[in-house]
Design a protein around this motif. Structure first.
Motif, PDB file in Angstrom:
ATOM      1  N   UNK A 218       0.835  -1.210   0.000  1.00 13.88           N
ATOM      2  CA  UNK A 218       0.000   0.000   0.000  1.00 13.88           C
ATOM      3  C   UNK A 218       0.868   1.258   0.000  1.00 13.88           C
ATOM      4  N   UNK A 219       1.965   1.230   0.744  1.00 15.65           N
ATOM      5  CA  UNK A 219       2.829   2.406   0.849  1.00 15.65           C
ATOM      6  C   UNK A 219       3.490   2.757  -0.478  1.00 15.65           C
ATOM      7  N   UNK A 220       3.642   1.773  -1.363  1.00 17.96           N
ATOM      8  CA  UNK A 220       4.248   2.059  -2.665  1.00 17.96           C
ATOM      9  C   UNK A 220       3.314   2.882  -3.543  1.00 17.96           C
ATOM     10  N   UNK A 221       2.013   2.772  -3.299  1.00 22.06           N
ATOM     11  CA  UNK A 221       0.985   3.680  -3.839  1.00 22.06           C
ATOM     12  C   UNK A 221       0.784   3.630  -5.350  1.00 22.06           C
ATOM     13  N   UNK A 222       1.445   2.715  -6.063  1.00 19.90           N
ATOM     14  CA  UNK A 222       1.143   2.584  -7.489  1.00 19.90           C
ATOM     15  C   UNK A 222      -0.131   1.756  -7.637  1.00 19.90           C
ATOM     16  N   UNK A 223      -0.765   1.881  -8.775  1.00 20.68           N
ATOM     17  CA  UNK A 223      -2.031   1.171  -8.970  1.00 20.68           C
ATOM     18  C   UNK A 223      -1.842  -0.346  -8.881  1.00 20.68           C
TER      19      UNK A 223
END
Length: 400
Positions: free
Chosen positions: A66-71
């Motif tokens: 989730x922290x990487x935040x890419x789709x």
């Protein structure tokens, strides 16, 4: 050393060794970043863990993604949270609620707000005291335009923690969005009332001119239903008197039903308009059957003559239309205009309507008031033939 090519079965076996479910031996090293699912599976299989430990592991993996935040990573995070929620025999309800909320957060980022709202509902049932539930549900409601429900979520959360800033902020956003939505609804309702009132006046003007109207085929079923309702209310669609009075009697429900018998709409979307002086302008179709062409005049004033319109459409110095290969439709004085006579109710199926020639010196209003003519879908339609073309005689012979 000689290298041998792998046959199909050997190649498939090598590929299967890469899939956790079909591995015949454990790999020497697993990179959690490269293969989070495999790392999670290895931890579950090779370590003595409780069901809640397994859920916790999936939560950590999901949070890292989730922290990487890419789709793509957010989608993987949703999968991790879902896997954790699928672990049997887990008993930590607070952890379970957190998994629902984390999955909701990822889905909100992905735009899956309805799924997120469903997860917050499950989180509330699982652990009503988790304050994050209420702000997250409110955020999903805001995105869905469900303002009243979102405000209710906020109020429930503030009842648990009156100073919770995230919930307070979401509530402010929801109240503002609700007010804007209500303002737009009022404006749209006002616009629709004005449109309905104007169309009512147009209908009254048409019927007072003794012009016969019929629904466009695409609306016939709806209009027949409206006619039945009008009859049940005691109104008559053919009686112009009550319709003419509708502008002065907005409460005349029977008249309103009668007015609805005629939908002023055709496939082009153009409608008749009523001018300030009480005159009407009509959208008019001209058909050219010789070339299977048609032309829409969007605003034909009822006092203008058919001849004047022909002169405007076919001026003397204009080149022929692109479709007029034989140049039969270049002289307006050589053009003849017809309308199709209304067929009797008992006409046999397939009967071709007779063509009635229109005097080009007559204004449109006088032509439309001819008892043999019926305006369909609020759009008068005329057939145009050229006296210079042999097609004219052939076409007219169809109805003789």
């Amino acid at each position: 050393m000689e290298l041998k090519a792998l046959d199909g079965k050997q190649s498939a076996r090598v590929d299967m060794e890469k899939v956790p479910l079909f591995m015949t031996k454990s790999p020497d090293h697993i990179d959690p970043d490269a293969s989070p699912a495999l790392a999670a599976l290895a931890a579950i299989i090779h370590e003595e863990t409780t069901p809640d430990d397994k859920v916790e592991y999936y939560k950590e993996q999901g949070n890292a993604l989730y922290k990487k935040a890419t789709r793509d990573e957010l989608k993987k995070a949703v999968i991790m949270y879902s896997e954790g929620l699928s672990v049997p025999d887990a008993v930590n309800m607070q952890l379970r609620a957190t998994m629902y909320l984390n999955r909701a957060a990822a889905n909100i980022q992905l735009g899956n707000n309805r799924a997120a709202l469903a997860d917050t509902t499950l989180a509330k049932k699982t652990d009503p005291a988790n304050i994050k539930t209420y702000a997250r549900a409110a955020k999903a409601c805001l995105a869905l335009g469900q303002h009243t429900e979102g405000i209710q979520w906020c109020d429930e959360g503030l009842a648990l923690d009156a100073t919770n800033k995230p919930i307070q902020e979401e509530r402010v956003k929801l109240v503002k969005a609700q007010g804007e939505a209500q303002r737009k609804q009022r404006m749209e309702a006002k616009r629709l009332r004005e449109v309905a009132a104007q169309e009512t006046r147009i209908h009254a003007a048409i019927l007072n001119r003794n012009i016969k109207m019929k629904a466009h085929p695409m609306h016939e079923e709806e209009e027949q239903k409206a006619a039945a309702e009008a009859a049940a209310s005691g109104a008559s669609a053919s009686d112009p008197s009550p319709v003419a009075s509708i502008a002065n009697d907005a409460n005349n429900k029977g008249t309103a039903q009668a007015v609805k018998l005629f939908r002023l709409e055709n496939p082009s979307g153009v409608k008749p308009t009523l001018n300030e002086d009480g005159s009407l302008c009509w959208p008019v179709f001209f058909l050219y059957p010789e070339y299977e062409q048609s032309e829409l005049v969007s605003s034909f004033h009822e006092q203008a003559t058919i001849g004047e319109q022909m002169e405007n459409m076919f001026p003397d110095d204009a080149p022929p239309a692109p479709w007029d290969s034989n140049k039969f439709y270049t002289r307006h004085d050589a053009l003849e205009v017809f309308f199709e006579e209304q067929l009797p109710a008992n006409a046999k199926s397939g009967t071709i309507p007779k063509l009635v020639r229109v005097s080009k010196s007559k204004p449109l209003l006088q032509v439309l008031a001819d008892p043999r003519y019926v305006v369909i879908g609020g759009t008068p339609t005329f057939v145009v033939l050229s006296s210079q073309s042999p097609f004219r005689a052939k076409y007219l012979s169809r109805t003789k």
